[in-house]
Write an enzyme that holds these catalytic residues in place. Structure first.
Site, short mmCIF file in Angstrom:
data_model
loop_
_atom_site.label_atom_id
_atom_site.label_comp_id
_atom_site.label_asym_id
_atom_site.label_seq_id
_atom_site.Cartn_x
_atom_site.Cartn_y
_atom_site.Cartn_z
N HIS A 190 -3.54 -4.98 0.73
CA HIS A 190 -2.93 -5.53 1.95
C HIS A 190 -3.00 -7.05 1.93
O HIS A 190 -3.92 -7.66 2.50
CB HIS A 190 -3.67 -4.98 3.17
CG HIS A 190 -3.44 -3.52 3.38
ND1 HIS A 190 -2.40 -3.03 4.13
CD2 HIS A 190 -4.10 -2.44 2.89
CE1 HIS A 190 -2.44 -1.71 4.12
NE2 HIS A 190 -3.46 -1.33 3.38
N GLU A 192 -1.29 -9.10 3.52
CA GLU A 192 -1.13 -9.69 4.85
C GLU A 192 -2.44 -10.08 5.50
O GLU A 192 -2.50 -10.98 6.34
CB GLU A 192 -0.34 -8.73 5.76
CG GLU A 192 -1.09 -7.49 6.25
CD GLU A 192 -1.05 -6.32 5.27
OE1 GLU A 192 -0.74 -6.53 4.09
OE2 GLU A 192 -1.35 -5.18 5.70
N CYS A 250 0.83 -1.20 0.00
CA CYS A 250 0.00 0.00 0.00
C CYS A 250 0.87 1.26 0.00
O CYS A 250 1.47 1.57 -1.03
CB CYS A 250 -0.98 -0.05 1.17
SG CYS A 250 -2.46 0.90 0.83
N1 GLN Z 1 -1.97 6.73 2.79
C1 GLN Z 1 -2.06 6.00 1.56
C2 GLN Z 1 -3.42 6.14 0.89
O1 GLN Z 1 -4.34 6.58 1.50
C3 GLN Z 1 -1.74 4.53 1.82
C4 GLN Z 1 -2.74 3.87 2.69
C5 GLN Z 1 -2.24 2.58 3.26
O2 GLN Z 1 -1.06 2.29 3.25
N2 GLN Z 1 -3.12 1.79 3.79
O3 GLN Z 1 -3.56 5.82 -0.25
#
Ligand code: GLN
Length: 534
Positions: A506, A508, A380
């Site tokens: 994600h 994970e 992410c």
């Molecule tokens: N802050 C980034 C976004 O909003 C990544 C979010 C995250 O890593 N969950 O896109």
């Protein structure tokens, strides 16, 4: 009618109620029963989405996009099933629905009260969760005696009338502290905690006692006597080197048998726990190890990256190596230098996060991994930093940035898409929950997954900006995963590098001890190769 197992906690928090609930779920599922698990959180937040990771640890996201307490992650990993929004109940959710109904006039002029309206709403949700299940395990967050937990305790007390006494069981998780001065384990806090429960009408059937030292039979008998449970129902849970040993330990003490006995369920079949035994054996006895640096921005909170760390362990288990995690605060990379912080690691993982702080440290980390051929997995925010680093240092887009960090950037390689802008106060809606992603043939992503289309969970606002896609691809960064519904870049990787891959989702959250996540497994495989121990 489903049978209900309620898990409450006493004396102190953090006793591992979630692991106890998850372990009971595992044992019942392994006996062939259909099991669901619910987490009840007495806080006023509607969900965990707005909670600070420094206070609450990670936010777990389900396929249907619910932002939940991290205990749902334990449940999914233990019972090996995906859960959904209905598996999480909060005071905020309950009150919102009751107040919304009241405004609609659904209560026909009645005075709306905690008892029965709030307690009924809680019970309706619990009863609904029982549809098509043999068992519903319900963990009540917090500690007995908390003011905000009272309506929930009252609701589960009433459940013994509503669902039938023979269909509910109360299991209380409590602490048996060791007093160093007296060199003794003490049972009094447990007695008081059970008294508190009984005062509000709940008579626990089983006590799960957390101890740092083994309990004697005498001590168990004493607790049994004072707390009105049979001695067989005093179960002890010592501190374990891995949480995955808890189901094995509870099974050895016949907890699952006891649950069946007290709920009058017959089951000849013993659970087959061989896969769990192998998980524990490999976790504890793997002959070799690799070290992975976790370069994040919420490192001080031990649970902020819980699922990421678990997924690394699962990948280690799959390869029969121990994964040691070196936690690195990304701001320390900025102040103390990347070499000093990452010296000697076999792989680097940059996890998710929000906001500006620490991101330059992440970008420096990406460069370090790229130039020194260290395996890198970006998740992410981590993936977004991989794109920015490539745009800056390889494509020479000076000032390439994410709009999150710099709304006025001239090169927003990571941006907020137009349709998202100004939908909520934080500047855009989140992309939450599961989305399908098509994998490009011949890429590392396609190899790792062994599939053409995958589904992964999301929780982010910003996206890869397609305006820069051509430029980045021409410079060598390969797009290897695309959102199936919309033209969104989901995975980037770097051909020619030993292992350099970032995913907008994600992964994970879907890793399980017996089914490690494909990207984590491939990443740890690359770290093993780098170390030369395969
Ligand atoms: N802050 C980034 C976004 O909003 C990544 C979010 C995250 O890593 N969950 O896109």
């Amino acid at each position: 009618m489903a049978k209900y197992v309620f898990i409450t906690g006493g004396v102190v928090s953090s006793l591992g109620k979630g692991i106890t609930a998850a372990s009971i779920g595992t044992l019942l599922k392994k006996r062939g029963f259909r099991v669901s698990i619910i987490k009840v959180d007495p806080y006023l937040n509607v969900d965990a989405g707005t909670m600070n990771p420094f206070q609450h640890g990670e936010v777990f996201v389900t396929d249907d996009g619910a932002e939940t307490d991290l205990d749902l992650g334990h449940y999914e990993r233990f019972i090996d099933e995906s859960l959904c929004e209905e598996n999480t109940v909060t005071t905020g959710k309950i009150y919102s629905r009751v107040i919304e109904r009241e405004r609609r006039g659904a209560y026909l002029g009645a005075t709306v009260q905690v008892i029965p309206h709030i307690t009924n709403d809680i019970q309706e949700r619990l009863l609904k969760a029982g549809d098509g299940r043999d068992f519903v395990i319900v963990e009540i967050g917090g500690t007995v005696g908390d003011i905000e937990g009272l309506p929930f305790l009252e609701a589960i007390r009433q459940m013994s009338d509503r669902a039938g006494r023979e269909n509910v069981l109360y299991c209380h998780v409590t602490l048996i502290p060791w007093l160093e001065a007296a060199k003794e384990l003490k049972t009094k806090p447990t007695q008081h905690s059970v008294q508190e429960l009984r005062r509000i009408g709940i008579l626990p059937n089983i006590l799960v006692c957390r101890t740092s030292y083994p309990m004697t039979e005498d001590m168990k008998n004493k607790i049994a006597l004072f707390c009105s449970v049979p001695p067989e129902a005093v179960i002890e849970t010592p501190d374990e080197p891995t949480i995955y040993r808890v189901p094995l330990s509870l099974h050895r003490q016949k907890l699952d048998r006891l649950v069946l006995k007290y709920l009058s369920v017959s089951c000849e079949r013993e659970p087959d726990l061989s896969d769990w035994e192998q998980v524990v054996d490999r976790f504890m006895n793997a002959p070799k190890s690799v070290e992975i640096a976790l370069v994040g921005k919420y490192i001080q909170h031990k649970d902020a990256y819980l699922s990421v760390v678990e997924a690394l362990y699962h990948a280690g288990i799959a390869h029969n190596v121990k994964v040691k995690v070196r936690s690195v605060e990304s701001t320390d990379v900025e102040t103390k230098g990347v070499e000093a912080m990452l010296e000697g690691v076999d792989g680097i993982l940059i996890p998710g996060g929000f906001g500006n702080r620490g991101i330059e440290g992440m970008i420096v980390t990406v460069r370090h991994a790229r130039e020194n051929e260290i395996p890198l997995l970006g998740i992410c925010l981590g993936m977004q930093m991989m794109v920015i680093e490539y745009a800056r240092n390889v494509c020479h887009l000076a000032g390439a940035h994410s709009q999150e960090m710099d709304p006025a950037t001239v090169h927003p390689v990571i941006h907020l898409m137009e349709e998202q802008v100004s939908i909520d106060k934080l500047g855009g809606t989140m992309r939450l929950g599961a989305y399908d992603c098509d994998l490009v043939p011949g890429t590392e992503a396609r190899r790792a997954y062994g599939a053409d289309r995958i589904s992964e969970r999301h929780r982010h606002r910003y996206e890869f900006n397609n305006t820069y896609r051509r430029r980045l691809e021409d410079a060598g960064l390969k797009v290897s995963g695309i959102c199936a519904e919309r033209d969104l870049v989901e995975i980037v990787e770097l051909p020619g590098h030993p292992w350099f891959l970032g995913g907008q989702f994600h992964g994970e959250l879907k890793s399980r001890p017996i089914h490690p996540h494909p990207l984590f497994a491939a990443f740890v495989g690359a770290a093993i190769k780098k170390k030369g121990i395969n």
